[in-house]
Design a protein around this motif. Structure first.
Motif, PDB file in Angstrom:
ATOM      1  N   LYS A   1      38.643  42.206  42.083  1.00 47.51           N
ATOM      2  CA  LYS A   1      39.063  43.019  40.941  1.00 47.51           C
ATOM      3  C   LYS A   1      40.503  42.728  40.506  1.00 47.51           C
ATOM      4  CE  LYS A   1      35.880  46.866  40.943  1.00 47.51           C
ATOM      5  NZ  LYS A   1      35.035  46.676  42.157  1.00 47.51           N
TER       6      LYS A   1
ATOM      7  N   SER B   1      35.368  45.875  34.536  1.00 46.68           N
ATOM      8  CA  SER B   1      34.257  44.949  34.733  1.00 46.68           C
ATOM      9  C   SER B   1      33.833  44.385  33.370  1.00 46.68           C
ATOM     10  CB  SER B   1      33.093  45.648  35.431  1.00 46.68           C
ATOM     11  OG  SER B   1      32.112  44.690  35.809  1.00 46.68           O
TER      12      SER B   1
ATOM     13  N   GLY C   1      27.288  44.751  39.957  1.00 45.69           N
ATOM     14  CA  GLY C   1      27.495  46.162  39.639  1.00 45.69           C
ATOM     15  C   GLY C   1      27.615  46.210  38.123  1.00 45.69           C
TER      16      GLY C   1
ATOM     17  N   GLY D   1      29.030  43.572  36.883  1.00 45.17           N
ATOM     18  CA  GLY D   1      28.685  42.155  36.753  1.00 45.17           C
ATOM     19  C   GLY D   1      29.854  41.191  36.675  1.00 45.17           C
ATOM     20  N   SER D   2      31.069  41.613  37.089  1.00 39.01           N
ATOM     21  CA  SER D   2      32.215  40.717  36.873  1.00 39.01           C
ATOM     22  C   SER D   2      32.363  39.631  37.928  1.00 39.01           C
ATOM     23  CB  SER D   2      33.508  41.518  36.735  1.00 39.01           C
ATOM     24  OG  SER D   2      33.894  42.133  37.937  1.00 39.01           O
ATOM     25  N   ASN D   3      32.161  39.956  39.220  1.00 35.79           N
ATOM     26  CA  ASN D   3      32.327  38.877  40.207  1.00 35.79           C
ATOM     27  C   ASN D   3      31.184  37.878  40.085  1.00 35.79           C
ATOM     28  OD1 ASN D   3      30.643  38.798  43.012  1.00 35.79           O
ATOM     29  ND2 ASN D   3      30.659  40.897  42.242  1.00 35.79           N
TER      30      ASN D   3
ATOM     31  N   SER E   1      32.531  39.159  47.428  1.00 37.05           N
ATOM     32  CA  SER E   1      33.427  39.784  46.449  1.00 37.05           C
ATOM     33  C   SER E   1      34.560  40.597  47.062  1.00 37.05           C
ATOM     34  CB  SER E   1      32.612  40.671  45.505  1.00 37.05           C
ATOM     35  OG  SER E   1      31.834  41.602  46.238  1.00 37.05           O
TER      36      SER E   1
HETATM   37  C1  LIG Z   1      33.743  46.750  42.220  1.00 35.99           C
HETATM   38  C2  LIG Z   1      33.142  45.809  43.175  1.00 35.99           C
HETATM   39  C3  LIG Z   1      31.941  45.117  42.895  1.00 35.99           C
HETATM   40  C4  LIG Z   1      31.126  45.354  41.657  1.00 35.99           C
HETATM   41  O1  LIG Z   1      31.739  45.040  40.448  1.00 35.99           O
HETATM   42  P1  LIG Z   1      31.317  43.780  39.587  1.00 35.99           P
HETATM   43  O2  LIG Z   1      31.981  43.992  38.290  1.00 35.99           O
HETATM   44  O3  LIG Z   1      29.828  43.760  39.480  1.00 35.99           O
HETATM   45  O4  LIG Z   1      31.804  42.575  40.290  1.00 35.99           O
HETATM   46  C5  LIG Z   1      31.482  44.208  43.811  1.00 35.99           C
HETATM   47  N1  LIG Z   1      32.135  43.980  44.978  1.00 35.99           N
HETATM   48  C6  LIG Z   1      33.268  44.619  45.290  1.00 35.99           C
HETATM   49  C7  LIG Z   1      33.921  44.330  46.587  1.00 35.99           C
HETATM   50  C8  LIG Z   1      33.820  45.558  44.408  1.00 35.99           C
HETATM   51  O5  LIG Z   1      34.956  46.187  44.734  1.00 35.99           O
END
Ligand SMILES: *Cc1c(COP(=O)(O)O)cnc(C)c1O
Length: 405
Positions: free
Chosen positions: A101, A204, A245, A247-249, A388
């Motif tokens: 993040k 995200s 989640g 979807g960013s990672n 992530s």
């Molecule tokens: C917040 C979080 C996610 C989910 O967020 P995405 O936007 O889908 O990446 C995934 N892994 C960790 C460790 C997070 O803190």
């Protein structure tokens, strides 16, 4: 000829903001009139800055010296052997503040400073985005206000304390469901009240355009590094797996391999407890299209368009919507999405921790469980998993909650 809307894989590979802010039928800008101009201006200035050599050098410097990039790609020999594949972990758990993040938070905080913003606002659910934003705001020298549901604040007391130590003002939201959704509403309200002086730092690839594009652009560093590293370690993978989640990672990892047709892209959503009728967070697999937080996207909603209760043991995956670009990748058949249960994620977390000496976040454990299932169908394959974040934040759940699953 140019298409007015990004609808093909070729449009997506381009990398610029999608025309009209749309990924096929998804995305867009469903916001009050007062925010429309602000968002258009944010898109214009972000495009400019992200093509500006001076800004890119500043961003690269912060990613290196503050975030700790590049993160390693670790060959997970023991776990890979147990699963019958060549397994590589992209170590976002080693980023400053413990997850991917911060890549986005630092990038947007630098943009906010260039735009002349007087303060940063953000929402947080479990607190991870709040912590990353508080750290990034402190780093660039801007005051920051984080909105957090009162219920979430009680459940995530250590993150509340972290944000405060990092200098953020945390506003507890007593309205609505007192969780993430109410916090987003309040953060939006603060932004609408002062859209020029305030920079809204979204966490995200969700929300109104340009955020899904901007956050993706800032997380693409994950995939770019991972591709180079895995090629150096012997060649392209057969599959890249990440949890979804917002979807960013996952989009950040996928973007590195988007143009590599032979590389399968596999997103893993939260299946919750997994029983018939149990709540879950699998918006792509089981949602229907609607508008949430300013974008058209697959949602978990009932027949009246009311958001339904969601659940995941991983707080970061517990969100009823998902980034619009994923929805288009799904429709185009370029990425596939599956879900794993709380129990499968916990099992993968324990296996990875004991076999590799790496304690993953509960969110990341979903990606591992998805990779394990893929390995069962593809012995001898080559797998990159987006790890992530680290699991230290989940110790309380792991210590006393996990046996309820
Ligand atoms: C917040 C979080 C996610 C989910 O967020 P995405 O936007 O889908 O990446 C995934 N892994 C960790 C460790 C997070 O803190």
């Amino acid at each position: 000829m140019t298409t007015p809307i990004a609808t093909s894989l070729r449009d997506l590979i381009e990398g610029g903001p999608p025309p009209a802010g749309r990924f096929g039928p998804y995305g867009g800008r469903y916001v009050p009139e007062t925010l429309m101009e602000i968002l258009i201006e944010l898109e214009r200035r972000s495009v400019e800055l992200l093509a500006d050599e001076g800004f890119l050098a500043e961003l690269a410097g912060e990613l290196r010296d503050f975030v700790g990039r590049p993160t390693p790609l670790t060959a997970a020999g023991s776990l890979g052997e147990a699963w019958g594949v060549a397994l590589f972990l992209k170590r976002e758990d080693l980023c400053h503040t413990g997850a991917h993040k911060i890549n986005n938070a630092v990038g947007q905080a630098l943009i906010a400073r260039r735009l002349g913003a007087k303060r940063i606002v953000a929402e947080t659910g479990a607190g991870q985005h709040g912590v990353a934003t508080a750290a990034a705001a402190a780093r660039v020298g801007l005051p920051c206000t984080i909105f957090m549901g009162a219920v979430d604040a009680r459940r995530q007391a250590p993150n509340l304390e972290r944000m405060r130590l990092l200098g953020a003002e945390v506003r507890l939201v007593e309205a609505g469901d007192q969780t993430l959704r109410a916090a987003i509403d309040e953060a939006f309200r603060a932004w609408v009240a002062d859209p020029v002086g305030t920079y809204y730092l979204l966490g995200s690839v969700v929300g109104p355009h340009p955020y899904p594009w901007l956050v993706r652009r800032l997380q693409t560093v994950i995939g770019e590094e991972a591709r180079e590293q895995v090629v150096r370690a012997g060649g392209l993978p057969d599959v890249a797996v990440a949890c979804v989640g917002g979807g960013s990672n996952s989009i950040g990892l996928f973007r590195g391999f988007l143009a590599d047709e032979g590389v399968e892209l596999l997103g893993i959503e939260a299946g919750g407890r997994g029983g018939e009728g149990d709540p879950h967070s699998a918006s792509l697999a089981r949602g229907t299209t609607g508008v949430l937080h300013g974008a058209m996207t697959p949602l978990l909603q009932d027949a009246h368009g009311q958001i339904v209760e969601t659940h995941s043991i991983a707080p970061g995956l517990d969100y009823p919507g998902v980034g619009p670009e994923h929805a288009l990748l799904r429709d185009l058949g370029r990425a596939r999405y599956e879900s794993v249960t709380d129990r499968e994620a916990l099992e993968a977390l324990r296996e990875c921790s004991a076999a590799e000496g790496i304690l993953p976040a509960l969110e990341s454990a979903h990606a591992l469980a998805g990779a394990k299932r893929w390995a069962g169908r593809n012995r001898g394959g080559r797998v990159v998993v987006g790890l992530s974040g680290r699991g230290d934040k989940d110790l309380a759940v792991l210590a006393d909650g996990a046996h309820h699953v």
